[in-house]
Design a protein around this motif. Structure first.
Motif, PDB file in Angstrom:
ATOM      1  N   ASN A  75       0.826  -1.206   0.000  1.00 19.87           N
ATOM      2  CA  ASN A  75       0.000   0.000   0.000  1.00 19.87           C
ATOM      3  C   ASN A  75       0.867   1.266   0.000  1.00 19.87           C
ATOM      4  OD1 ASN A  75      -2.533   1.268  -0.120  1.00 19.87           O
ATOM      5  ND2 ASN A  75      -2.520   1.646   2.083  1.00 19.87           N
ATOM      6  N   LYS A  76       1.966   1.214  -0.801  1.00 16.04           N
ATOM      7  CA  LYS A  76       2.871   2.353  -0.886  1.00 16.04           C
ATOM      8  C   LYS A  76       3.304   2.555  -2.334  1.00 16.04           C
ATOM      9  CE  LYS A  76       4.838   2.174   3.768  1.00 16.04           C
ATOM     10  NZ  LYS A  76       6.094   2.052   4.558  1.00 16.04           N
ATOM     11  N   GLN A  77       3.365   3.822  -2.739  1.00 15.60           N
ATOM     12  CA  GLN A  77       3.813   4.152  -4.087  1.00 15.60           C
ATOM     13  C   GLN A  77       5.298   4.505  -4.082  1.00 15.60           C
ATOM     14  OE1 GLN A  77       1.112   6.122  -6.893  1.00 15.60           O
ATOM     15  NE2 GLN A  77       0.086   6.997  -5.103  1.00 15.60           N
ATOM     16  N   VAL A 131       7.983   2.642  -4.020  1.00 17.07           N
ATOM     17  CA  VAL A 131       8.841   1.906  -3.085  1.00 17.07           C
ATOM     18  C   VAL A 131       9.266   0.550  -3.646  1.00 17.07           C
ATOM     19  CG1 VAL A 131       8.982   0.839  -0.813  1.00 17.07           C
ATOM     20  CG2 VAL A 131       7.881   3.073  -1.072  1.00 17.07           C
ATOM     21  N   TYR A 133       3.613   2.146  -8.960  1.00 20.58           N
ATOM     22  CA  TYR A 133       2.689   3.200  -8.547  1.00 20.58           C
ATOM     23  C   TYR A 133       1.242   2.740  -8.696  1.00 20.58           C
ATOM     24  CZ  TYR A 133       6.871   6.012  -8.859  1.00 20.58           C
ATOM     25  OH  TYR A 133       8.140   6.486  -8.682  1.00 20.58           O
ATOM     26  N   LYS A 175      11.411   7.252   1.170  1.00 19.91           N
ATOM     27  CA  LYS A 175      10.145   6.678   1.626  1.00 19.91           C
ATOM     28  C   LYS A 175       9.127   6.703   0.488  1.00 19.91           C
ATOM     29  CE  LYS A 175      11.060   8.242   6.345  1.00 19.91           C
ATOM     30  NZ  LYS A 175      10.571   9.057   7.489  1.00 19.91           N
ATOM     31  N   GLU A 176       7.878   6.445   0.823  1.00 23.26           N
ATOM     32  CA  GLU A 176       6.846   6.453  -0.206  1.00 23.26           C
ATOM     33  C   GLU A 176       6.881   7.789  -0.946  1.00 23.26           C
ATOM     34  OE1 GLU A 176       2.032   5.734  -0.775  1.00 23.26           O
ATOM     35  OE2 GLU A 176       2.864   5.985   1.229  1.00 23.26           O
TER      36      GLU A 176
END
Length: 511
Positions: free
Chosen positions: A272-274, A276, A291, A444-445
């Motif tokens: 649940n991260k873009q 990364v 993404y 980070k994200e």
């Protein structure tokens, strides 16, 4: 010049000139195709006719991997001549021709759509979580592009459980991003994704962020027509209000849904991260990240009946880079000469500057009036090309196509206090530059609106016009000798083979 209006014609032409390798041995689109693209980089093109899992498909690679191949396909003696043709096309495009019947629609699939089973998508690296459709060219004609025509690359992720839809990446600032932004949340955007298209259309599709010459509403398909010397045929799609390139090998018809977003990879969705988890290499030469993007819904697959050809250049190889750079190079020459007509004589973007990361200008100063314009031009180039980090300008006595001569000019002609410029710090950057990503998100994200642009570097490596006599390069008397008088042709060939490319150029010019 050869009039190559389809990928098939280009392949047959390169085969006839001895510049194409053919293989009927089975090859896996998972990793093996991308490995061959890297292995053959700057060498000949190749056609694989036995694709694992796809009996009715072929794959071509590296048709644009060198200026030598490009010059042959477009019938020019030097790549500069092609840039001249492109510049003429900016002003006088040849509009596309609408046809009723097209090779790309010999087979039409509207039921039980499964793109994964039809198109042999490739994996680029072992870090990629799966195979990606990275060779798709979005085609938008008419209303949604302000009355003009757009063609451009957009990567798509079809997963095994996504049979009829995919993610759809739009680089912020790009034409497709502009289209999606204009109609965001209002209505689905009908379009086609064309695979295996005419060579000239590939050059235009790769020319992103060249919007001083190709603004929204321009005729990009018309520019491709001017480059190939005849109209590019287009055909009405079967299931949506859109057009496709008629001579394409495959076409995915459908619409972009800006009200829905899907993850490019299961790993990114799980985290649940873009920005990364790893996914698909990027043009700057680094591994890309996954993404959450718009959704592309497929309404039909159409393709040629006889073994259609899929073409998906690997990222940050010369094949992909040349597709991305040639129209941009012509655009930079045009930019410079709109500011000071006749000053800029060439522009080059070597692979080391990446597709959108930099540019080299070559100028010929004719009088004191021209002095100073070179700084204006590199400043404008950085400002108008989103995310550009380096622009260098050299004189006409410098080899624009040899890094060593460029370094020589930097070393001997640049004054640190006056010739090194920092342009547009704090401006808008390019989404996929890792340095800007790191500065914005600290690893980070990360998402596109967090881009932080530290500014581009402009370097004036030209000689001041009033002091040009001080910088006179010595000219050795090469015409005074005929080396065959002293040595055999075999011995001379051995010398040429053992010389570096830079040494050969210096010897040929006598500089």
């Amino acid at each position: 010049m050869p009039e190559l209006t389809s990928m098939r014609e280009a392949i047959e032409f390169l085969r006839s000139t001895g510049d194409l390798l053919d293989s009927s041995v089975e090859i896996d689109p998972h990793l093996e195709i991308s490995a061959f693209q890297k292995l053959f980089d700057t060498g000949p093109g190749a056609l694989f006719s036995n694709i694992k899992g796809y009996p009715n498909a072929r794959m071509a690679i590296n048709l644009f991997s060198s200026d030598r191949l490009i010059n042959k396909m477009f019938g020019v003696g030097h790549i500069r001549d092609l840039k001249t043709r492109i510049r003429e096309g900016f002003r006088k495009p040849i509009p596309p021709r609408v046809v009723e019947k097209a090779p790309c629609q010999e087979v039409v699939v509207t039921k039980d759509i499964d793109v994964w089973k039809v198109v042999p998508m490739i994996s680029h690296t072992e870090k990629d979580p799966g195979r990606t459709l990275g060779g798709g060219i979005s085609c938008v004609v008419g209303k949604y592009f302000q009355g003009g025509s757009h063609i451009g690359f957009n990567r798509m992720s079809f997963l095994p459980d996504r049979k009829d839809y995919s993610s759809f990446q739009t680089a912020p600032g790009s034409h497709m991003w502009q289209i999606a932004t204009r109609y965001y949340g209002k209505e689905p955007i009908p379009l086609t994704m064309c695979l295996g298209i005419p060579p000239a259309a590939y050059l235009v599709a790769g020319s992103g962020f060249n919007y001083m010459n190709l603004p929204e509403g321009s005729d990009e398909i018309g520019l491709a027509g001017a480059i190939q010397g005849s109209p590019v045929d287009i055909v009405k799609a079967k299931t949506v209000d859109a057009y496709a390139l008629a001579n394409a090998e495959y076409v995915l018809e459908g619409y972009l849904d800006t009200t829905q977003r899907v993850w490019e990879t299961p790993e990114a969705e799980k985290a649940n991260k873009q920005g990364v988890t790893p996914f698909h290499p990027e043009w700057a030469g680094y591994m890309g990240k996954a993404y959450r993007t718009y959704k592309f819904q497929v309404t039909a697959i159409t393709h040629r009946a006889e073994k259609p050809i899929y073409y998906n250049p690997i990222v940050h190889g010369n094949d992909d880079h040349n597709i991305a750079a040639k129209v941009r190079e012509a655009g930079f020459i045009e930019l410079g000469n709109r500011m000071c007509p006749g000053l800029v004589i060439d522009a080059s973007i070597p692979l080391s500057l990446t597709d959108w990361g930099g540019v080299l200008f070559q100028v010929k100063k004719r009088s004191r009036f021209d002095e100073g314009y070179q700084k204006n031009i590199i400043t404008a180039a950085i400002a108008f090309s989103q995310g550009m980090r380096l622009a260098i300008v050299v004189d006409d006595d410098v080899n624009l196509y040899d890094a060593q001569d460029i370094l020589w000019a930097l070393t001997t002609r640049v004054e640190a206090n006056t010739d090194i410029l920092t342009v547009a710090p704090g401006g808008r950057g390019q989404t996929f530059q890792p340095a800007e990503r790191a500065g914005a998100a600290g690893g980070k994200e990360w998402v596109s609106h967090e881009t932080r642009y530290s500014g581009g570097i402009g370097i004036d490596a030209t000689v001041p016009f009033e002091f040009k006599e001080i910088f006179d390069r010595p000219q050795y008397p090469m015409k005074k000798i005929d080396p065959k008088k002293w040595f055999s042709q075999q011995a001379l060939d051995k010398v040429r083979f053992e010389q570096t490319e830079y040494a050969r150029w210096l010897a040929d010019t006598g500089i």
